[in-house]
Design a protein around this motif. Structure first.
Motif, PDB file in Angstrom:
ATOM      1  N   UNK A  73     -53.355 -35.042 -16.797  1.00 54.17           N
ATOM      2  CA  UNK A  73     -52.557 -34.909 -18.011  1.00 54.17           C
ATOM      3  C   UNK A  73     -51.158 -35.526 -17.865  1.00 54.17           C
ATOM      4  N   UNK A  74     -50.573 -35.837 -19.023  1.00 54.84           N
ATOM      5  CA  UNK A  74     -49.252 -36.436 -19.080  1.00 54.84           C
ATOM      6  C   UNK A  74     -48.379 -35.664 -20.072  1.00 54.84           C
ATOM      7  N   UNK A  75     -47.075 -35.831 -19.940  1.00 53.76           N
ATOM      8  CA  UNK A  75     -46.124 -35.269 -20.901  1.00 53.76           C
ATOM      9  C   UNK A  75     -45.445 -36.426 -21.603  1.00 53.76           C
ATOM     10  N   UNK A  76     -44.939 -36.168 -22.807  1.00 50.22           N
ATOM     11  CA  UNK A  76     -44.245 -37.199 -23.555  1.00 50.22           C
ATOM     12  C   UNK A  76     -45.184 -38.162 -24.249  1.00 50.22           C
ATOM     13  N   UNK A  77     -46.349 -37.686 -24.662  1.00 53.48           N
ATOM     14  CA  UNK A  77     -47.347 -38.536 -25.319  1.00 53.48           C
ATOM     15  C   UNK A  77     -47.515 -38.078 -26.765  1.00 53.48           C
ATOM     16  N   UNK A  78     -47.497 -39.035 -27.664  1.00 53.11           N
ATOM     17  CA  UNK A  78     -47.683 -38.773 -29.086  1.00 53.11           C
ATOM     18  C   UNK A  78     -48.879 -39.572 -29.586  1.00 53.11           C
ATOM     19  N   UNK A  79     -49.801 -38.897 -30.253  1.00 48.02           N
ATOM     20  CA  UNK A  79     -50.959 -39.547 -30.851  1.00 48.02           C
ATOM     21  C   UNK A  79     -51.011 -39.144 -32.319  1.00 48.02           C
ATOM     22  N   UNK A  80     -51.055 -40.132 -33.189  1.00 45.62           N
ATOM     23  CA  UNK A  80     -51.078 -39.891 -34.637  1.00 45.62           C
ATOM     24  C   UNK A  80     -49.933 -38.981 -35.082  1.00 45.62           C
ATOM     25  N   UNK A  81     -48.762 -39.223 -34.516  1.00 47.33           N
ATOM     26  CA  UNK A  81     -47.537 -38.488 -34.837  1.00 47.33           C
ATOM     27  C   UNK A  81     -47.558 -37.017 -34.410  1.00 47.33           C
ATOM     28  N   UNK A  82     -48.483 -36.661 -33.529  1.00 46.85           N
ATOM     29  CA  UNK A  82     -48.527 -35.309 -32.980  1.00 46.85           C
ATOM     30  C   UNK A  82     -48.312 -35.388 -31.474  1.00 46.85           C
ATOM     31  N   UNK A  83     -47.454 -34.505 -30.946  1.00 49.55           N
ATOM     32  CA  UNK A  83     -47.217 -34.460 -29.514  1.00 49.55           C
ATOM     33  C   UNK A  83     -48.388 -33.772 -28.827  1.00 49.55           C
ATOM     34  N   UNK A  84     -48.888 -34.404 -27.766  1.00 52.40           N
ATOM     35  CA  UNK A  84     -49.950 -33.765 -26.994  1.00 52.40           C
ATOM     36  C   UNK A  84     -49.361 -32.663 -26.139  1.00 52.40           C
TER      37      UNK A  84
END
Length: 164
Positions: A73-84
């Motif tokens: 897993x990673x931090x600071x990732x946004x997909x479709x304007x949602x933060x993972x």
């Protein structure tokens, strides 16, 4: 070698994001034949993981923990304007691994660069092949499906879409 699935909790010695059963279902849904033996399917998934790990410079964010083996897993990732979430393994990554595993059936995902350019002369009897000596080989990404699936996880090079 059995797969050890990373579920987002930073599993020790993890080597895959998806189990064999997921690849079996993914391939069946697409009408693609894959090997019957679990160890052969595991090898495809490991080859796909090798490729995914080679993309580390393209991924958004950073590893969630400095001691983890895999890039997710990673931090600071946004997909479709949602933060993972911190421990989330995104669906796009799992599908990317599945698509790459199918590609691994037919091709070497991490092909070695020979440094030879295209063939410019060829003689069949007593073989005499000459390569253009360009010093580098231009490669075209052959994995369009996997790249499309993984694209939301890649950095955006500073460009941001702002919706009004």
């Amino acid at each position: 070698m059995a797969l050890i699935i990373e579920d987002g909790s930073i599993v020790a010695n993890a080597n895959s994001y998806v189990p064999v059963a997921d690849l079996v279902m993914y391939a069946r849904a697409r009408g693609v034949t894959i090997p019957d033996m679990d160890e052969d399917i595991e090898a495809l998934l490991i080859r796909a993981m090798d490729f995914l790990e080679s993309l580390r410079a393209k991924y958004q964010g950073e590893k969630a923990n400095e001691s983890q083996l895999l890039q997710w897993p990673r931090v600071g990732v946004t997909v479709d304007n949602f933060n993972l979430g911190k421990g989330e393994i995104p669906r796009e990554l799992k599908y990317g691994q599945l698509a790459l595993a199918l590609e691994a059936k037919e091709s070497d995902l991490l092909e070695n660069d020979t440094g030879k350019g295209p063939v410019i002369s060829e003689k069949i009897g007593p073989i005499d092949i000459k390569y253009e000596n360009t010093g580098k080989v231009e490669k075209v990404a052959a994995f369009a499906k996997a790249n499309a699936l993984l694209a939301p996880l890649f950095k955006r090079n500073g460009l941001t879409l702002i919706r009004s």
